[in-house]
Motif scaffolding. Structure first.
Motif, PDB file in Angstrom:
ATOM      1  N   ASP A 171       0.820  -1.206   0.000  1.00  0.00           N
ATOM      2  CA  ASP A 171       0.000   0.000   0.000  1.00  0.00           C
ATOM      3  C   ASP A 171       0.860   1.263   0.000  1.00  0.00           C
ATOM      4  OD1 ASP A 171      -2.470  -1.206  -0.118  1.00  0.00           O
ATOM      5  OD2 ASP A 171      -2.724  -1.313   2.046  1.00  0.00           O
ATOM      6  N   PRO A 175       1.132   4.396  -4.305  1.00  0.00           N
ATOM      7  CA  PRO A 175       0.941   5.761  -4.809  1.00  0.00           C
ATOM      8  C   PRO A 175       2.063   6.256  -5.709  1.00  0.00           C
ATOM      9  CG  PRO A 175       0.404   5.652  -2.479  1.00  0.00           C
ATOM     10  CD  PRO A 175       1.046   4.347  -2.840  1.00  0.00           C
ATOM     11  N   SER A 176       3.265   5.695  -5.577  1.00  0.00           N
ATOM     12  CA  SER A 176       4.397   6.152  -6.379  1.00  0.00           C
ATOM     13  C   SER A 176       4.482   5.462  -7.730  1.00  0.00           C
ATOM     14  CB  SER A 176       5.711   5.908  -5.610  1.00  0.00           C
ATOM     15  OG  SER A 176       5.904   4.517  -5.391  1.00  0.00           O
ATOM     16  N   SER A 178       3.140   4.700 -11.476  1.00  0.00           N
ATOM     17  CA  SER A 178       2.296   5.235 -12.551  1.00  0.00           C
ATOM     18  C   SER A 178       2.073   4.226 -13.662  1.00  0.00           C
ATOM     19  CB  SER A 178       2.933   6.501 -13.134  1.00  0.00           C
ATOM     20  OG  SER A 178       4.233   6.219 -13.635  1.00  0.00           O
ATOM     21  N   GLN A 189      -4.844   1.823  -4.984  1.00  0.00           N
ATOM     22  CA  GLN A 189      -3.893   2.900  -5.224  1.00  0.00           C
ATOM     23  C   GLN A 189      -4.405   4.250  -4.716  1.00  0.00           C
ATOM     24  OE1 GLN A 189      -2.713   3.469  -9.350  1.00  0.00           O
ATOM     25  NE2 GLN A 189      -0.624   3.886  -8.708  1.00  0.00           N
ATOM     26  N   PHE A 190      -5.665   4.589  -4.988  1.00  0.00           N
ATOM     27  CA  PHE A 190      -6.201   5.890  -4.591  1.00  0.00           C
ATOM     28  C   PHE A 190      -6.285   6.023  -3.071  1.00  0.00           C
ATOM     29  CE2 PHE A 190      -9.935   9.083  -5.175  1.00  0.00           C
ATOM     30  CZ  PHE A 190      -9.069  10.138  -4.919  1.00  0.00           C
ATOM     31  N   SER A 192      -4.534   4.522  -0.897  1.00  0.00           N
ATOM     32  CA  SER A 192      -3.156   4.554  -0.415  1.00  0.00           C
ATOM     33  C   SER A 192      -2.532   5.928  -0.640  1.00  0.00           C
ATOM     34  CB  SER A 192      -2.318   3.491  -1.127  1.00  0.00           C
ATOM     35  OG  SER A 192      -2.785   2.204  -0.844  1.00  0.00           O
ATOM     36  N   ALA A 193      -2.842   6.542  -1.784  1.00  0.00           N
ATOM     37  CA  ALA A 193      -2.329   7.876  -2.072  1.00  0.00           C
ATOM     38  C   ALA A 193      -2.893   8.901  -1.091  1.00  0.00           C
ATOM     39  CB  ALA A 193      -2.685   8.270  -3.506  1.00  0.00           C
ATOM     40  N   THR A 196      -1.155   8.522   2.185  1.00  0.00           N
ATOM     41  CA  THR A 196       0.170   9.145   2.112  1.00  0.00           C
ATOM     42  C   THR A 196       0.079  10.658   2.268  1.00  0.00           C
ATOM     43  OG1 THR A 196       1.049   7.386   0.709  1.00  0.00           O
ATOM     44  CG2 THR A 196       2.177   9.511   0.623  1.00  0.00           C
ATOM     45  N   THR A 229      -6.214   3.170   5.723  1.00  0.00           N
ATOM     46  CA  THR A 229      -6.397   2.919   4.296  1.00  0.00           C
ATOM     47  C   THR A 229      -7.692   2.165   4.035  1.00  0.00           C
ATOM     48  OG1 THR A 229      -3.996   2.869   3.952  1.00  0.00           O
ATOM     49  CG2 THR A 229      -5.360   1.875   2.250  1.00  0.00           C
ATOM     50  N   PRO A 247      -9.642   9.576  -8.826  1.00  0.00           N
ATOM     51  CA  PRO A 247      -8.217   9.880  -8.655  1.00  0.00           C
ATOM     52  C   PRO A 247      -7.705  10.984  -9.569  1.00  0.00           C
ATOM     53  CG  PRO A 247      -8.582   7.508  -8.799  1.00  0.00           C
ATOM     54  CD  PRO A 247      -9.874   8.162  -9.164  1.00  0.00           C
ATOM     55  N   ALA A 251      -8.863  14.195  -6.408  1.00  0.00           N
ATOM     56  CA  ALA A 251      -7.940  13.858  -5.317  1.00  0.00           C
ATOM     57  C   ALA A 251      -7.840  14.978  -4.292  1.00  0.00           C
ATOM     58  CB  ALA A 251      -6.563  13.522  -5.880  1.00  0.00           C
TER      59      ALA A 251
END
Length: 366
Positions: A171, A175-176, A178, A189-190, A192-193, A196, A229, A247, A251
């Motif tokens: 998780d 986010p890093s 792409s 992913q969203f 988790s971003a 972060t 999360t 996302p 965001a």
């Protein structure tokens, strides 16, 4: 060597008790053409094979990922080769590393069940590569020569006994990334971003309060990121507080909504905020997920009001006198404050209790 065969450029070395080991590449759709899958089964009084059953959902997910177009797929397949394979060393000196020779490896092509190789690791990937028809994708293969099932089983166990990556680490990394992701990871992913962003932004009420896998044991945080999360992921469901945000364009709005809500939680419960989960169940994974569930109805109302922050604070203030984060017993649940644990029973029970309180206390007076 008579009959059809696959010829590949390969590197050869030796390991262990003079076992030949090869490294080479095969077109993705050829792996299952040269190698059998030795299924685990009971024969007449003995155990045969070693491979697990095909996991169809996993195979389909990998095949779908591979079918997206050009993808990076460097995961090596491990094969056991029959001694019937042949290796022709390239001419010339061995080079600086005399223990490794280059040349051509010849693998016979035979009918299923009689093939000259067996898949030790990468069964699901090999099936997915064949299903996706990835003839253009050169897949790395590491192979050792042995037709002894005991040796193949030993390697199978050694390769697969390693502990899988923790969900928290995955998780934190998501986010890093792409690049194209498998279907099962994309929905993570969203949230988790957003987790972060809540961790790193100085404007977040949760800044420096969230424990991440990368921080190690000396981290100052008190909230486990996995619970937060999961709470955010639930908020992002279509009927959730953040269901309208995506996302790409939503965001920032989703982050602001989370900041407003959790800032109100901090202000309404100051005695329970920022303490360890052992001292405050508000900071516990169960408390975070229950309060995350409460965000859905509260933010849905607040978002339509003239002053969302004030609306959230008012809703939380109504239920605050009945909350037992640091002492006492939850009325209606029969649980002491520190009885609450991160189990599905407690998370669901506490969430439903808070939602019920919100419904009852938010009704207009008659």
């Amino acid at each position: 060597m008579k009959g059809p065969k696959v010829t590949v450029r390969a590197l050869r070395t030796r390991q262990g008790p003079d076992v030949e080991v090869y490294a080479f590449f095969l077109p993705g759709d050829q792996v299952t053409q040269v190698a059998d899958i030795s299924r685990l089964r009971r024969g007449e009084g003995s155990l045969e094979g070693f491979q697990r059953k095909e996991i169809r959902a996993h195979v389909s997910e990998i095949a779908e990922f591979l079918s997206q177009g050009p993808v990076l797929f460097p995961n090596a397949i491990i094969l056991a080769l029959s001694p019937q394979v042949r290796f022709k060393s390239a001419r010339g000196p061995a080079g600086e590393n005399g223990d490794v020779r280059s040349g051509e490896l010849l693998i016979p092509i035979r009918p299923e069940g009689q093939r000259a190789a067996w898949i030790v690791d990468g069964q699901q990937r090999s099936l997915a590569l064949a299903r996706a028809g990835q003839a253009h994708l050169q897949v790395p293969v590491v192979a050792f020569v042995s037709d002894e099932v005991e040796t193949q089983r030993a390697q199978f166990i050694l390769v697969n006994k390693a502990k899988p990556l923790s969900s928290r680490l995955i998780d934190e990394l998501l986010p890093s990334m792409s690049m194209a992701l498998p279907k099962s990871l994309k929905p993570r992913q969203f949230p988790s971003a957003l987790c972060t962003a809540l961790t790193e932004s100085p404007d977040s009420p949760l800044h420096d309060l969230i424990k991440r896998e990368s921080q190690g044991d000396g981290a100052r945080g008190v909230i486990t990121d996995s619970g937060l999360t999961r709470a955010i992921a639930a908020n992002l469901r279509p009927a959730g507080a953040l269901g309208a945000y995506d996302p790409e364009s939503g965001a920032d709005a989703a982050f602001q909504a989370l900041c407003i809500y959790w800032a109100a939680v901090r202000d309404v419960f100051p005695d329970a905020w920022g303490r360890s989960p052992e001292e405050s169940r508000l900071m516990h994974s169960a408390g975070i997920q229950a309060m995350g569930a409460l965000m859905d109805p509260i933010w849905t109302r607040a978002d339509a009001s003239a002053d969302p922050a004030a609306e959230v604070a008012a809703a939380l203030s109504r239920i605050a006198p009945r909350c037992r984060w640091t002492e006492g017993e939850w009325e209606g649940l029969g649980w002491a404050w520190n009885d609450v644990q991160a189990t599905s029973k407690h998370i669901k029970g506490l969430s439903e209790h808070l939602l019920k309180l919100d419904r009852e206390l938010s009704r207009p007076a008659r």
